[in-house]
Design an enzyme around this catalytic site. Structure first.
Site, PDB file in Angstrom:
ATOM      1  N   HIS A  54      55.215  -5.814  19.273  1.00  0.00           N
ATOM      2  CA  HIS A  54      53.866  -5.928  18.688  1.00  0.00           C
ATOM      3  C   HIS A  54      52.821  -6.324  19.738  1.00  0.00           C
ATOM      4  O   HIS A  54      51.880  -7.060  19.449  1.00  0.00           O
ATOM      5  CB  HIS A  54      53.847  -6.953  17.543  1.00  0.00           C
ATOM      6  CG  HIS A  54      54.750  -6.618  16.401  1.00  0.00           C
ATOM      7  ND1 HIS A  54      54.350  -5.830  15.342  1.00  0.00           N
ATOM      8  CD2 HIS A  54      56.044  -6.952  16.150  1.00  0.00           C
ATOM      9  CE1 HIS A  54      55.358  -5.706  14.490  1.00  0.00           C
ATOM     10  NE2 HIS A  54      56.398  -6.370  14.962  1.00  0.00           N
ATOM     11  N   ASN A 127      55.050  -5.706   8.022  1.00  0.00           N
ATOM     12  CA  ASN A 127      54.888  -4.398   8.651  1.00  0.00           C
ATOM     13  C   ASN A 127      54.263  -3.433   7.642  1.00  0.00           C
ATOM     14  O   ASN A 127      53.992  -3.805   6.500  1.00  0.00           O
ATOM     15  CB  ASN A 127      56.242  -3.849   9.121  1.00  0.00           C
ATOM     16  CG  ASN A 127      56.767  -4.542  10.359  1.00  0.00           C
ATOM     17  OD1 ASN A 127      56.004  -4.931  11.235  1.00  0.00           O
ATOM     18  ND2 ASN A 127      58.082  -4.697  10.444  1.00  0.00           N
TER      19      ASN A 127
END
Length: 486
Positions: A54, A127
């Site tokens: 990320h 997510n």
């Protein structure tokens, strides 16, 4: 006029920011030049470690508003009454790429939320997909190594990536989503979000119920084809970040409908699938979505590094009325996320403004690098003590959680080998044109992976649905009968 004269970090005015001190006009640089040394030394340390996953992200502030009463399920103050508003910060991200990766790559997207409640910060670290590749955190470092750059040539490797994925058949559900049209959202505004893991709610009677969190975009789902994404990347590697920033700047505030699924402990004990398996979803027909509120993003950060890069999300950060579950991947993240933030930002990262709770806190943690908040002054540094400091709150305890079985390294595949039913269900829900895109996207993504790896993936897909395996084989240009030979 406000004084904006240049100074050193200690406040001393800088007389010359154009020329270094030298011994004569052509002479060597002087080590005694304090501004040169300070400026270079700070520059050398400007970059902090990037997130291992990320790394490329965008963020914005917003408001969560309760629209439906769920107080019979949870005593969390954030949900205490209809109409209540709570400030929040959300960070979106790609997962596999580095800081310089393009936003429009085919990848999972991170959807991490920090709610600044009056009871403390609640971090819902999700997510844009409801499942994941793994159900055991022991394999998470391996996933990272498989999707990151090859250690020999420092290039991304389709061979490494697909070798790993295809050897874990439970990954097929997530792989199917990633290779589907939803694998490249048109923007962060046009995708759903999911808490993904199973959490728990605790109500005023201290009764537990399992919960999953969903965020449904109110802008509608929009995706990009591989060809559209390639054209965008050629011109703008920050396409998603630009879209989010500019939409908020012009007052077009993105919104998501916040929803939950609920499952009682009794239902969990008897349900046909493991409700704590992150590779599987709870079917909506059995556990319907329930509306809770609206998440709106309405303010851009003033400084990207201070507020987005230094933001830290940790699923360990919960509030009263919200708890954990036996979800193995969640339990692994409870350690890993906080540990990663302590490495990346330091042990006192909670003092960074974007991470700091808006409510009073008394955490007993003292000292450490970059302690800047007074360090609890003269308060005692131990407990128990005779002065009423640092007292715990036994009335806040959660009810006991039943566990079953002996401690052992259990191979989950020995008692749960249902890797294919939900990917098959998902495939059959897709219209024919989306199925064809799934085949073609998969073939392009597999690229120059070795033939035996492609054949293994065809076998996995075929077990989910023969039409799935057949379509992937045709798109790859390989013989189906040969591929199906174990």
């Amino acid at each position: 006029m406000e004084n904006k004269k240049l100074t050193a970090a200690n406040g001393r005015p800088i007389a010359d920011n154009q020329n270094s001190q030298t011994a004569g006009p052509r002479g060597p640089i002087m080590l005694q030049d304090p501004w040169l040394i300070e400026k270079l030394a700070h520059f050398d340390r400007e970059v902090i470690p990037e997130r291992r996953m990320h790394a490329k992200g965008s963020g914005a502030y917003g408001t969560f508003t309760v629209t439906h009463d769920i107080t019979k399920y949870t005593r969390a103050a954030i949900f205490s009454q209809v109409g209540k508003q709570t400030e929040c910060f959300v960070r979106f991200s790609t997962v596999a790429g580095e800081r310089g990766a393009a936003d429009a790559e085919r990848d999972i997207r991170g959807f991490a939320m920090k709610f600044y409640t009056e009871e403390g910060n609640w971090d819902l670290v999700g997510n844009n997909t409801p499942v994941f590749f793994l159900r055991d955190p022991l394999k998470f470092p391996d996933l990272n190594h498989a999707v990151k750059r090859d250690p020999r040539n420092n290039m991304r490797s389709a061979n490494n990536n697909w070798d790993f994925w295809t050897l874990l058949p439970e990954a097929l559900h997530q792989v199917t989503i990633t290779m589907s049209p939803r694998g490249i959202p048109a923007s962060y505004r046009h995708m759903h979000g999911f808490g993904s893991h199973t959490y728990s709610f605790l109500n005023a009677e201290n009764k537990r119920i399992w919960v999953k969190f969903h965020l449904k975009t109110m802008q509608g789902i929009k995706n990009l084809t591989d060809q559209e994404a390639e054209a965008i990347i050629a011109k703008d590697r920050e396409s998603h970040q630009r879209d989010l920033y500019e939409s908020i700047e012009r007052g077009d505030f993105p919104k998501w409908k916040f929803q939950i699924q609920l499952m009682t402990e009794e239902e969990a004990d008897n349900y046909r699938i493991n409700p704590f398996d992150l590779t599987k979803v709870w079917p909506h027909k059995d556990f319907p979505l329930q509306d809770v509120g609206i998440l709106e993003l309405n303010r851009n950060p003033e400084n990207y590094f201070a507020e987005v890069e230094q933001s830290a999300f940790n699923p360990m950060n919960i509030v009263e009325g919200i708890g954990f579950s036996p979800d193995k991947m969640l339990q692994g993240r409870l350690f890993s996320y906080g540990d990663a933030q302590r490495y990346r930002l330091g042990v006192n990262s909670e003092q960074i403004p974007v991470n700091k709770p808006r409510c009073p806190f008394h955490a007993f943690h003292r000292d450490g690098a970059m302690r800047v908040d007074g360090n609890y002054g003269s308060a005692k540094g131990y407990e128990p003590n005779s002065y009423g400091e640092w007292q715990d709150s036994p009335e806040k305890k959660e009810p006991p959680l039943k566990v079953h079985g002996d401690v052992f390294n259990y191979n989950e595949r020995e008692y749960d080998d249902d890797y294919y039913s939900q990917p098959g269900d998902l495939f059959r829900l897709m219209p024919a044109d989306e199925q064809q895109l799934l085949f073609e996207n998969t073939a392009r993504a597999m690229g120059d992976a070795e033939l035996f790896i492609k054949q293994r993936h065809v076998r996995n897909c075929y077990k989910a649905d023969p039409a799935y395996g057949t379509g992937v084989a045709q798109a790859l240009g390989i013989d189906l009968e040969e591929a199906l030979k174990e």
